[in-house]
Design an enzyme around this catalytic site. Sequence first.
Site, PDB file in Angstrom:
ATOM      1  N   CYS A 192     -86.578  65.345   4.627  1.00 50.09           N
ATOM      2  CA  CYS A 192     -86.908  63.474   4.759  1.00 50.09           C
ATOM      3  C   CYS A 192     -85.172  63.895   2.839  1.00 50.09           C
ATOM      4  O   CYS A 192     -85.371  64.513   2.289  1.00 50.09           O
ATOM      5  CB  CYS A 192     -87.989  63.679   3.854  1.00 50.09           C
ATOM      6  SG  CYS A 192     -87.496  61.415   3.112  1.00 50.09           S
ATOM      7  N   THR A 194     -84.885  61.080   1.281  1.00 55.25           N
ATOM      8  CA  THR A 194     -85.214  59.933   0.577  1.00 55.25           C
ATOM      9  C   THR A 194     -84.759  59.764  -1.282  1.00 55.25           C
ATOM     10  O   THR A 194     -84.167  58.965  -1.571  1.00 55.25           O
ATOM     11  CB  THR A 194     -86.620  58.683   0.875  1.00 55.25           C
ATOM     12  OG1 THR A 194     -86.473  59.093   2.400  1.00 55.25           O
ATOM     13  CG2 THR A 194     -86.932  58.181   0.075  1.00 55.25           C
TER      14      THR A 194
END
Length: 353
Positions: A192, A194
């Site tokens: 991830c 993000t």
Amino acid sequence: MILENEIKLDFKDVLIRPKRSNLTSRSEVDVEREFVFKHSLYKWKGVPIMVANMDTTGTFEMASEVHKHKLFTCIHKYYSLEEWLSFRNAVSLANDADETIFNYIAVSSGSKDEDLEKLKYILKEIPQINFICLDVANGYTEHFVSFVTRVRLLYPSKVIIAGSVVTREMTEELLLKGADIIKVGIGPGSVCTTRKKTGVGYPQLSALIECADAAHGLNGHILCDGGCAVPGDFGKAFGAGSDFIMSGGMFSGHEESGGDLVEKDGKQYKEFYGMSSSTAMEKHSGGVAKYRTSEGKKVLIPYKGPVENTILDILGGIRSTCTYVGANQLKHLSKRTTFVRVTQQLNEVYGKS
């Protein structure tokens, strides 16, 4: 602008302090738990570890194997209706014991109307499934909160997992709106990006401590979603108050995992990628929409073989954690846990282990 000065911690920032123990062997530790959920009132017993609902891990093949150890799989949402029916029929043709698999899987859904229609169809055809995972990257939107309420009204007796969030106020909000288990974690996953792309997130250990406190005060439960890179992190997450742990990276690269098997320099690897990566969006959505960016990456995981070996490694680590602090049952681990802040975890004089 608000600045919070209190230091927030991740798994790498702490170790668990050992305590006097009456246990003589790791084999004395019970790693199963039994829960009765807040809204559905459904009673479930098993090992509270979930395989993440990524298309490289949350597969029917993975569920068929891990449920033998009473672990749970959140099936990814990209299986077609026909594939779900084929899976149901295959289970029905097997011996009766295999029917228990439906107690160890969740059907996953986004928050769009078409997602809800697909969810309705699957649960109509396979009513034995008792768990629903409502999974979005941002669990803070009013739309998602309303969606959780809609699903609860449709399925009052199903267990609803909802998230992702990282703070106590949204944990409480989702529980009050109909969720049973709150999925905690924004950005801690191994594939991830993000936090890199958005600057948004929350150190996972502190998020678990705070969200667990909020959830347990309302008779709810939480799920640690991401951040557990080694078996010791599972012990820390349970020690921090997490009721369940979801992992993708630890279950990637196996025979039962999704992702293409590739060969590089004479060694075998399996693809593993985040579900907000360009790889996933090109595969399932026709590419990255112009208004957004990729928030995941693709990596190659050395092929690990059957997942059973990883399961035994994780469970062995958790049993050892419990033995070090004198918890003969997993449910007692959080009560026996004292974290100490550290600047170094491992002695790596001979390289990373």
